[in-house]
Design an enzyme around this catalytic site. Sequence first.
Site, mmCIF file in Angstrom:
data_model
loop_
_atom_site.group_PDB
_atom_site.id
_atom_site.type_symbol
_atom_site.label_atom_id
_atom_site.label_comp_id
_atom_site.label_asym_id
_atom_site.label_seq_id
_atom_site.Cartn_x
_atom_site.Cartn_y
_atom_site.Cartn_z
ATOM 1 N N SER A 264 -75.381 -36.922 -21.976
ATOM 2 C CA SER A 264 -76.111 -35.704 -22.492
ATOM 3 C C SER A 264 -75.313 -35.952 -24.280
ATOM 4 O O SER A 264 -74.384 -36.645 -24.853
ATOM 5 C CB SER A 264 -75.773 -35.000 -22.335
ATOM 6 O OG SER A 264 -74.542 -34.336 -22.210
ATOM 7 N N LYS A 265 -76.261 -34.608 -25.303
ATOM 8 C CA LYS A 265 -75.420 -34.950 -26.832
ATOM 9 C C LYS A 265 -73.755 -34.680 -26.714
ATOM 10 O O LYS A 265 -72.927 -34.880 -27.390
ATOM 11 C CB LYS A 265 -75.943 -33.640 -27.120
ATOM 12 C CG LYS A 265 -77.725 -34.296 -27.510
ATOM 13 C CD LYS A 265 -77.903 -33.285 -28.385
ATOM 14 C CE LYS A 265 -79.773 -33.407 -28.487
ATOM 15 N NZ LYS A 265 -80.242 -32.816 -30.012
ATOM 16 N N ARG A 266 -73.608 -33.939 -25.134
ATOM 17 C CA ARG A 266 -71.795 -33.942 -25.664
ATOM 18 C C ARG A 266 -71.369 -34.887 -24.827
ATOM 19 O O ARG A 266 -70.152 -35.052 -25.156
ATOM 20 C CB ARG A 266 -71.814 -33.169 -24.604
ATOM 21 C CG ARG A 266 -71.948 -30.894 -25.138
ATOM 22 C CD ARG A 266 -71.936 -30.146 -23.979
ATOM 23 N NE ARG A 266 -72.515 -30.422 -22.723
ATOM 24 C CZ ARG A 266 -73.970 -30.540 -22.705
ATOM 25 N NH1 ARG A 266 -75.093 -30.125 -23.477
ATOM 26 N NH2 ARG A 266 -74.132 -30.325 -21.477
#
Length: 507
Positions: A264-266
């Site tokens: 994910s982006k995180r």
Amino acid sequence: MNTSKVRVRFAPSPTGPLHMGGVRTALYNYLFAKKHGGDFLLRIEDTDQTRYVPGAETYILEALKWCGIEPNEGVGYGGDCAPYRQSERKPIYKDYALELVNKGWAYYAFDTPEELDTIRKQAEAAKMPNWQYNSISRMTMKNSLTLPADEVESRIQQGDPFVIRFKMPRNEEVRFQDIIRGWVVFSTNELDDKVLYKSDGMPTYHLANIVDDHTMSITHVIRGEEWLPSAPLHVMMYRAFEWEAPLFAHLPLILKPDGNGKLSKRDGDRLGFPVFPLEWKDPETGNISSGYREKGYLPKAFLNMLLLLGWAPSNNQEIFTLEEMIETFSLERIGKSGSKFDPEKTKWFNQQYLRNMPRRALAEMILPTAKERGYDVCVEYLEGVVELMLERAVFPLDLLEGTYLFEDPKSYDEEAVSKKWKKEESGQILLDWSIKLQSLETFNVESIDTAMKSFLAEKNLGMGQVMPLFRIALTGVLTGPGAAQVAALLGKEFVTPRIQKCIETLG
Ligand code: GLU
């Protein structure tokens, strides 16, 4: 417009920086278009104004440019189907929504957000979570299927807020053939009545996406797996409009390096590698997320890594030029299951591309940083640096890691000194060696090597008694490129003073 021509689109929403999964989607679309002599469009899907992030669109354009996979039509490029930004296409969608109402495939719904909220809460309290506005519940709601026609008419006349929902039929099977997954079958009973047109006069993603794919003559929809659940609705909408549906290819997920879930982006900086092509500064928080470009990845290496993250050739070729990618790529060879992202392999790709670059280009690439660091060097000298350092470099700036190629060593590695430096003899050996070096007329790797051999013979010394001292004197450490190579690059006028200084310091 010739509809048999391949036309594909990359249709990101400007809700933040482009994730590397998004770049992979763009790449696969690009390759597919190029392979078939088709068009690659960039459409910006910004109908959800609440999620709009300033700077995201510019970022997307810049990222595609950096990667070298530019659209030939779309936002920033123009074309016959302009505008390509959905917010600028707003006026066209309402008529399409009304067309579906008139055909009996959609209806007006007047339920307020508060009413919907109350129903959801009641359903939850009754242990029926996930309440849906669907083919059953719609008959108990406030819409043009349940209200008398004149009330519907007057509500619309007096400007009551409404949405338009798709009227999903009951007990039907939706099937379509996904190029990657094969037949996908859904029952319409699992699908709800999605909003197509919102009370603010904006279409939802579903309506805008279908209308645009149709009006832009898109032949293949190549997108991430997260859109697979929307595909049955889209297929039904094509049926409702009586339009020919494009072919679908839903790409497998990119997984975290341990295979546990979607990357994910995180995840990026938290796991020690970037997930974005370019560095991104969050306009709200000011937080910086790292990017492949700023970390020193070459765009071609980045693309090559993405290519193999989901697609595999029929042989085990790993390095592909863009032309080879276009030639060999096919949607059929994309796997069904998720691909684990491998940060180490990504570095390996970078290393391979770095090694294949012309030395001169690398030297030019690192020249500005060398200057910034205050090194008084020219590009020719840096070519020599590249030659010595390339073997171990992963990123261009690793080539500048041997600071001793630019300035005298500031210290001598303690462990190296305690292992190799003998108080009684090392100073004298180095002194004699430096006298020998001074006598050389040509000063290059070969002449230094030859001199070393005769020096060892004359003094009856072993290589291990001299070479490490020479290295320490020149570089301060025992690792890195060979001492003769370093000496030849530095030049005689720098080598002898360094040896002198070392003898003085270490005694
Ligand atoms: N706007 C969608 C996204 O952000 C596009 C999905 C599609 O390609 O249909 O990914």
